[in-house]
Design a protein around this motif. Sequence first.
Motif, PDB file in Angstrom:
ATOM      1  N   ALA A   3       0.827  -1.205   0.000  1.00 29.17           N
ATOM      2  CA  ALA A   3       0.000   0.000   0.000  1.00 29.17           C
ATOM      3  C   ALA A   3       0.864   1.259   0.000  1.00 29.17           C
ATOM      4  O   ALA A   3       0.556   2.240  -0.688  1.00 29.17           O
ATOM      5  N   LEU A   4       1.957   1.249   0.745  1.00 27.17           N
ATOM      6  CA  LEU A   4       2.864   2.389   0.760  1.00 27.17           C
ATOM      7  C   LEU A   4       3.478   2.616  -0.613  1.00 27.17           C
ATOM      8  O   LEU A   4       3.589   3.751  -1.088  1.00 27.17           O
ATOM      9  N   ASP A   5       3.895   1.540  -1.256  1.00 25.36           N
ATOM     10  CA  ASP A   5       4.462   1.650  -2.607  1.00 25.36           C
ATOM     11  C   ASP A   5       3.447   2.247  -3.578  1.00 25.36           C
ATOM     12  O   ASP A   5       3.779   3.102  -4.405  1.00 25.36           O
ATOM     13  N   LEU A   6       2.196   1.792  -3.476  1.00 31.67           N
ATOM     14  CA  LEU A   6       1.146   2.306  -4.352  1.00 31.67           C
ATOM     15  C   LEU A   6       0.868   3.783  -4.077  1.00 31.67           C
ATOM     16  O   LEU A   6       0.704   4.584  -5.005  1.00 31.67           O
ATOM     17  N   ALA A   7       0.788   4.141  -2.805  1.00 27.11           N
ATOM     18  CA  ALA A   7       0.515   5.529  -2.448  1.00 27.11           C
ATOM     19  C   ALA A   7       1.615   6.454  -2.964  1.00 27.11           C
ATOM     20  O   ALA A   7       1.343   7.550  -3.473  1.00 27.11           O
ATOM     21  N   GLU A   8       2.860   6.018  -2.863  1.00 24.03           N
ATOM     22  CA  GLU A   8       3.972   6.828  -3.356  1.00 24.03           C
ATOM     23  C   GLU A   8       3.915   6.956  -4.875  1.00 24.03           C
ATOM     24  O   GLU A   8       4.147   8.024  -5.437  1.00 24.03           O
ATOM     25  N   ARG A   9       3.556   5.881  -5.531  1.00 30.77           N
ATOM     26  CA  ARG A   9       3.522   5.851  -6.996  1.00 30.77           C
ATOM     27  C   ARG A   9       2.377   6.690  -7.561  1.00 30.77           C
ATOM     28  O   ARG A   9       2.520   7.332  -8.603  1.00 30.77           O
ATOM     29  N   LEU A  10       1.231   6.709  -6.869  1.00 28.28           N
ATOM     30  CA  LEU A  10       0.018   7.318  -7.417  1.00 28.28           C
ATOM     31  C   LEU A  10      -0.372   8.626  -6.741  1.00 28.28           C
ATOM     32  O   LEU A  10      -1.406   9.211  -7.087  1.00 28.28           O
ATOM     33  N   ILE A  29     -10.222  -3.447  -5.917  1.00 32.34           N
ATOM     34  CA  ILE A  29      -9.908  -4.268  -4.742  1.00 32.34           C
ATOM     35  C   ILE A  29      -8.831  -5.279  -5.111  1.00 32.34           C
ATOM     36  O   ILE A  29      -9.026  -6.116  -6.001  1.00 32.34           O
ATOM     37  N   VAL A  30      -7.723  -5.197  -4.429  1.00 28.44           N
ATOM     38  CA  VAL A  30      -6.580  -6.078  -4.669  1.00 28.44           C
ATOM     39  C   VAL A  30      -6.372  -6.952  -3.445  1.00 28.44           C
ATOM     40  O   VAL A  30      -6.334  -6.453  -2.317  1.00 28.44           O
ATOM     41  N   GLY A  31      -6.260  -8.249  -3.658  1.00 28.86           N
ATOM     42  CA  GLY A  31      -5.999  -9.177  -2.562  1.00 28.86           C
ATOM     43  C   GLY A  31      -4.576  -9.701  -2.648  1.00 28.86           C
ATOM     44  O   GLY A  31      -4.118 -10.094  -3.726  1.00 28.86           O
ATOM     45  N   LEU A  32      -3.877  -9.692  -1.526  1.00 21.96           N
ATOM     46  CA  LEU A  32      -2.509 -10.199  -1.466  1.00 21.96           C
ATOM     47  C   LEU A  32      -2.472 -11.429  -0.569  1.00 21.96           C
ATOM     48  O   LEU A  32      -2.968 -11.395   0.553  1.00 21.96           O
ATOM     49  N   ASP A  33      -1.899 -12.511  -1.082  1.00 24.93           N
ATOM     50  CA  ASP A  33      -1.805 -13.740  -0.302  1.00 24.93           C
ATOM     51  C   ASP A  33      -0.527 -14.471  -0.690  1.00 24.93           C
ATOM     52  O   ASP A  33       0.160 -14.090  -1.644  1.00 24.93           O
ATOM     53  N   TRP A  34      -0.195 -15.510   0.056  1.00 22.02           N
ATOM     54  CA  TRP A  34       0.968 -16.353  -0.199  1.00 22.02           C
ATOM     55  C   TRP A  34       0.511 -17.805  -0.156  1.00 22.02           C
ATOM     56  O   TRP A  34      -0.572 -18.115   0.340  1.00 22.02           O
ATOM     57  N   LYS A  35       1.352 -18.686  -0.646  1.00 21.38           N
ATOM     58  CA  LYS A  35       1.103 -20.105  -0.442  1.00 21.38           C
ATOM     59  C   LYS A  35       1.079 -20.370   1.064  1.00 21.38           C
ATOM     60  O   LYS A  35       1.803 -19.727   1.829  1.00 21.38           O
ATOM     61  N   ASP A  62       8.355  -8.825  -7.986  1.00 22.19           N
ATOM     62  CA  ASP A  62       8.902  -7.762  -7.150  1.00 22.19           C
ATOM     63  C   ASP A  62       7.845  -6.701  -6.918  1.00 22.19           C
ATOM     64  O   ASP A  62       6.789  -6.675  -7.552  1.00 22.19           O
ATOM     65  N   ALA A  63       8.135  -5.811  -5.983  1.00 23.29           N
ATOM     66  CA  ALA A  63       7.146  -4.800  -5.618  1.00 23.29           C
ATOM     67  C   ALA A  63       6.764  -3.934  -6.808  1.00 23.29           C
ATOM     68  O   ALA A  63       5.595  -3.596  -6.998  1.00 23.29           O
ATOM     69  N   ALA A  64       7.758  -3.574  -7.630  1.00 22.76           N
ATOM     70  CA  ALA A  64       7.470  -2.725  -8.792  1.00 22.76           C
ATOM     71  C   ALA A  64       6.540  -3.437  -9.756  1.00 22.76           C
ATOM     72  O   ALA A  64       5.623  -2.832 -10.335  1.00 22.76           O
ATOM     73  N   GLY A  65       6.755  -4.745  -9.930  1.00 16.06           N
ATOM     74  CA  GLY A  65       5.891  -5.508 -10.825  1.00 16.06           C
ATOM     75  C   GLY A  65       4.467  -5.575 -10.304  1.00 16.06           C
ATOM     76  O   GLY A  65       3.508  -5.422 -11.072  1.00 16.06           O
ATOM     77  N   LEU A  66       4.310  -5.790  -8.998  1.00 15.70           N
ATOM     78  CA  LEU A  66       2.975  -5.826  -8.407  1.00 15.70           C
ATOM     79  C   LEU A  66       2.284  -4.470  -8.542  1.00 15.70           C
ATOM     80  O   LEU A  66       1.116  -4.381  -8.926  1.00 15.70           O
ATOM     81  N   CYS A  67       3.016  -3.409  -8.258  1.00 16.21           N
ATOM     82  CA  CYS A  67       2.435  -2.068  -8.346  1.00 16.21           C
ATOM     83  C   CYS A  67       2.022  -1.742  -9.772  1.00 16.21           C
ATOM     84  O   CYS A  67       0.973  -1.135 -10.011  1.00 16.21           O
ATOM     85  N   GLY A  68       2.858  -2.150 -10.727  1.00  6.33           N
ATOM     86  CA  GLY A  68       2.533  -1.887 -12.121  1.00  6.33           C
ATOM     87  C   GLY A  68       1.269  -2.604 -12.554  1.00  6.33           C
ATOM     88  O   GLY A  68       0.431  -2.044 -13.271  1.00  6.33           O
ATOM     89  N   GLU A  69       1.108  -3.846 -12.109  1.00  8.12           N
ATOM     90  CA  GLU A  69      -0.085  -4.610 -12.457  1.00  8.12           C
ATOM     91  C   GLU A  69      -1.333  -3.981 -11.840  1.00  8.12           C
ATOM     92  O   GLU A  69      -2.382  -3.884 -12.485  1.00  8.12           O
TER      93      GLU A  69
END
Length: 310
Positions: free
Chosen positions: A19-26, A189-195, A292-299
């Motif tokens: 969320a911080l990465d997105l806020a900075e980017r947008l 709405i974006v959901g983040l999860d892991w295996k 990576d974070a940049a890839g997630l933010c870009g998507e």
Amino acid sequence: MTRPIAVIGPTATGKSALALDLAERLGGEIVNADAMQLYRGMDIGTAKVPTAERGGIPHHMLDVLEVTETATVATYQQQASAVVEDIQARGHVPVIVGGSMMYIQALLDDWTFPATDLQVRMRWEQRLAEIGVAALHAELAVRDPAAAAIILPTDGRRTVRALEVIELTGQPFAASAPTIGTPRWDTVIVGLDWKTEELDERIALRTDLMFEQGFVAEVEHLLGVGLRDGVTASRAIGYAQVIAALDAGGAPDDLAQARELTFIGTRRYVRRQRSWFGRDHRIMWLTGGLADAAGLCGEIESRWRLSSNT
């Protein structure tokens, strides 16, 4: 564009960092949707991002309650809605982040809550006092298994509220929830999860770090300002376990057990979160660790820039 983005999902998936990465980017501002991060002083145990690590990005709906106050979904909904619309009015992007299921749905779907009935509420509160929270939660599980699945067995207040709503409406607690449709403000709405195995490791590491970074001292301090009297705050995962350990004497074995029970409680909560969020077809799910974070933010940004009709 001031269309909000909501970053949701289970505990310990890395939502705050994303969320911080997105806020900075947008050019965004953060709106908290974690019920326990509403409380002042509940920092280590809730993994609240320290002020120094927020990059100057405004954060809202953090540290708005004392631990003696009761957090409610309805109050959060009212206050957070006003915050989101204020951010939009100033031409910035609200970035909503958290994992508190009912709080998120109340905000994004404008959930209208059933009225309360004082006599019915008092009757269930008396029942709680007589048999205890575990037994009352078991009664809820018989009446409404779906409600019991999303309410912690230690949460007497929400157990009482669910039973009250069931009695007043004659329907399951979830029946009062809104139909899942277009989210309020056309939010992405974006959901983040892991295996599961990887997330278990992240939960274990996070739990260990909590205790290493002074979590017990944080709880002791909060007990001094009334944590034990807090209906909501004192039952938070981790805090409840440490309070019990301190009440038992606070020996190393007691605290080691508290650490293990915090890990177990967090894993159980993750299962509830996955069950709740899994029924929402609007969520764009992303898997942590696969980009990576940049890839997630870009998507996410690409999805955000699309109109709601595409």
